[in-house]
Design an enzyme around this catalytic site. Structure first.
Site, mmCIF file in Angstrom:
data_model
loop_
_atom_site.group_PDB
_atom_site.id
_atom_site.type_symbol
_atom_site.label_atom_id
_atom_site.label_comp_id
_atom_site.label_asym_id
_atom_site.label_seq_id
_atom_site.Cartn_x
_atom_site.Cartn_y
_atom_site.Cartn_z
ATOM 1 C CG ASP A 6 -1.780 1.220 1.347
ATOM 2 O OD1 ASP A 6 -2.312 1.643 0.296
ATOM 3 O OD2 ASP A 6 -1.940 1.794 2.448
ATOM 4 C CB SER A 7 0.181 4.758 -0.722
ATOM 5 O OG SER A 7 -1.044 4.797 -0.011
ATOM 6 C CB CYS A 180 -10.086 4.935 -0.167
ATOM 7 S SG CYS A 180 -8.617 5.668 0.603
ATOM 8 C CG HIS A 182 -6.714 5.923 4.792
ATOM 9 N ND1 HIS A 182 -5.930 5.286 3.850
ATOM 10 C CD2 HIS A 182 -5.864 6.627 5.583
ATOM 11 C CE1 HIS A 182 -4.653 5.613 4.068
ATOM 12 N NE2 HIS A 182 -4.599 6.420 5.107
HETATM 13 N N1 DGL Z 1 -3.989 3.833 -0.160
HETATM 14 C C1 DGL Z 1 -4.669 4.876 -0.883
HETATM 15 C C2 DGL Z 1 -5.898 4.286 -1.578
HETATM 16 O O1 DGL Z 1 -6.433 3.298 -1.177
HETATM 17 C C3 DGL Z 1 -5.076 6.009 0.026
HETATM 18 C C4 DGL Z 1 -3.905 6.816 0.536
HETATM 19 C C5 DGL Z 1 -3.131 7.475 -0.574
HETATM 20 O O2 DGL Z 1 -3.665 8.369 -1.258
HETATM 21 O O3 DGL Z 1 -1.997 7.092 -0.755
HETATM 22 O O4 DGL Z 1 -6.331 4.853 -2.543
#
Ligand code: DGL
Length: 259
Positions: A6-7, A180, A182
């Site tokens: 993940d980011s 997403c 989060h």
């Molecule tokens: N992980 C990203 C997503 O699910 C959210 C956080 C980001 O923008 O990096 O889109």
């Protein structure tokens, strides 16, 4: 091991869902905290980072990969599938299958980052399954920072959610996809604001179900995954905020290893 990237640490919602369904399969997680967020970056950059994340996980023994980040899944999953010869799961298709099955009126809402919504990945995937369904998408760029600040029950968060969800309410969606990493943490606030009758689809749970189904049908791979040691959570920058989000998601202290 099951590789998950993940980011940042939001993708731990996916890791947690996978852990619940497949407790005997160890995970190796990579959160790209040094370069987060992905949701506001260009497709080229997200793809480049995603390739590096895959290489890291595979070099550490991952045998299959879950792209937990919706932004990465929406721009990079096809390309990653061509570049790497391992099973790749991503968060979009399983959530879409569930949403298409769940909707009664055929009106599906999708919320996500700007990057995810801009690609139209959910729209395309839904149209590919059933072209009669109508999709209404809404980018919600303020939600990730609010979750990262831990503002899960603040008046301001509720206000912003109401504002983002209002257009989808007007469109009378009966199903809403949380597109997403989060957003599962905001599920309790989202439900009353979109309406109690709206079915909320959590993409982290859906990808975990899809993976379990796949591994139940591929016993050999499942057995080889099961004999491989402990869960490891790597991040490209260790921060206090990340530690507290990880703890909130897992309900326990998570050791973040520096990568
Ligand atoms: N992980 C990203 C997503 O699910 C959210 C956080 C980001 O923008 O990096 O889109």
């Amino acid at each position: 091991m099951i590789g998950i990237f993940d980011s940042g640490v939001g993708g731990m919602t996916v890791a947690r869902a996978v852990e619940k369904l497949l407790p005997s399969c160890p995970q190796i997680y990579f959160g790209d905290l040094a370069r987060t967020p992905y949701g506001s970056k260009s497709p080229e950059t997200i793809l480049r980072y995603s390739v590096q994340n895959m290489e890291f996980l595979l070099s550490r023994g991952a045998k299959l990969i879950i792209i937990a980040c919706n932004s990465a899944a929406s721009v990079a999953s096809d390309e990653l599938g061509k570049l790497f010869d391992v099973p790749i799961f991503e968060v979009i298709s399983p959530a879409v299958r569930r949403a298409v099955a769940a909707t009664g009126t055929g009106r599906i809402g999708v919320i996500g980052t700007r990057a995810t919504i801009k690609t139209g990945a959910y729209d395309k995937e839904i149209a590919g399954l059933d072209s009669d369904k109508r999709v209404f998408s809404q980018a919600c760029p303020l939600l990730v920072p609010l979750v990262e600040e831990g503002w899960l029950n603040k008046r301001e968060t509720k206000m912003i959610l109401r504002r983002y969800l209002y257009p989808l309410k007007l469109k009378q969606v009966d199903t809403l996809v949380l597109g997403c990493t989060h957003y599962p943490l905001l599920k309790k606030l989202i439900q009353p604001r979109i309406g109690s009758r709206v079915t909320i689809i959590d993409s982290s749970e859906e990808v975990a179900f899809a993976l379990k189904k796949f591994l139940d049908a591929n016993r050999q791979l499942k057995n080889s995954l099961s004999s491989e040691g402990e869960n490891k959570y790597y991040v490209s920058d260790v921060t206090e905020t990340a530690k507290s989000i990880a703890k909130r998601i897992f309900g326990r202290e998570i050791e973040l290893l520096s990568a």
